[in-house]
Design a protein around this motif. Sequence first.
Motif, short mmCIF file in Angstrom:
data_model
loop_
_atom_site.label_atom_id
_atom_site.label_comp_id
_atom_site.label_asym_id
_atom_site.label_seq_id
_atom_site.Cartn_x
_atom_site.Cartn_y
_atom_site.Cartn_z
N ASN A 210 9.20 0.10 52.76
CA ASN A 210 10.34 -0.38 51.94
C ASN A 210 9.82 -1.28 51.10
O ASN A 210 10.31 -1.43 49.93
CB ASN A 210 11.50 -1.36 52.81
N THR A 211 8.52 -1.90 51.34
CA THR A 211 7.86 -2.58 50.28
C THR A 211 7.28 -1.80 49.23
O THR A 211 7.69 -1.98 47.98
CB THR A 211 6.75 -3.41 50.94
N VAL A 212 6.68 -0.30 49.67
CA VAL A 212 6.27 0.41 48.48
C VAL A 212 7.43 1.07 47.63
O VAL A 212 7.42 1.21 46.41
CB VAL A 212 5.66 1.64 49.26
N LYS A 213 8.65 1.36 48.34
CA LYS A 213 9.80 1.80 47.81
C LYS A 213 10.39 0.97 46.51
O LYS A 213 10.51 1.40 45.41
CB LYS A 213 10.73 2.06 48.89
N SER A 214 10.31 -0.34 46.88
CA SER A 214 10.69 -1.37 45.97
C SER A 214 9.79 -1.65 45.00
O SER A 214 9.92 -2.05 43.59
CB SER A 214 11.19 -2.88 46.43
#
Length: 327
Positions: A210-214
């Motif tokens: 989720n952190t990488v996606k954002s």
Amino acid sequence: MSDITKKIISSILCLAAIIIINFFLPRLMPGDPVLMLTGQNEESISAAQYQSFEEKLGINYPVSIQFKNYLVNLFSGDLGYSYHYNDTVANLMKNRIPNTLQLAIPSILLASILGMFLGCTMGYTKKQRLDKSVTTAFIIINAIPSFLLAMVIVTFFAFKLRLFPLGGLNSIVVPHHAILAFGDRIKHLILPISTIVLLSLPPKYMMVRNTVKSATKEKYVLYAKARGISSFRIKFVHIFKNVCPPFITLVGLNLAFVISGSMITEIIFSINGMGELLYEAAIYRDFPTLQGCFFIISIIVILANILTDITCVMVDPKQRFGFYESN
């Protein structure tokens, strides 16, 4: 006052609270504190034995004297005596901790590496179907109870396919050669380590993913793409720097789960470790052993949290130079 200093002070206060709770809990529970602290039954203990236990435990002294003696013994390394095992708690834990560490250390390392790699890969990938499939699989794994997952793994890989041993850390006949003995130990550790890795991997994967996606929408990533930097370098160098601090914190918090929460895994795979010791102590009302285990696990968790905070400060320049200011 720096954040690290505040964290150390709060950790000391937390440890003090744990010590107080550890001392008063068996004494405040309904029933006779002598019976609680020894795990004995009222029907099976004679008056002479009761008086002997009372003198050994110091229950006949005022609570203030009992607490003082408890602190003196605690900080001198005396964690109590287990009347169920007829051995000191420190000695019991000394024999069990190495077995748990053989599970905990490889599990933490493997789960951290896999969580970081898969999370970065799936968070950055353009293949939406692959991302959804992998993420859904981890959500399902996260929803499976630990005992059920361990039972499925041991039933399928050990009982049905007979690829790995059913349990224990060694075969009945341990090979004499050091390399063969090491291989035998590795073969016994594969299934329990795999179980703990699967149990602790989903939260790490989801957080990184989720952190990488954002982060893919951030300007520094767009600039890196415009400069023609490879996707691998963007994922594991540029974005990785921003993922590291929360990921390290999550790994530190997960340490408590791996050490104490591996109880079900140790029981199912017949591994004589800290988790099984906690389970047996709870079954036999062995409060000295429970107190000693909780105290040591609490220290491990507190130290892990302090170390993760220090590591985050070392990894993140914004924290290292005090750039985290409230806007």
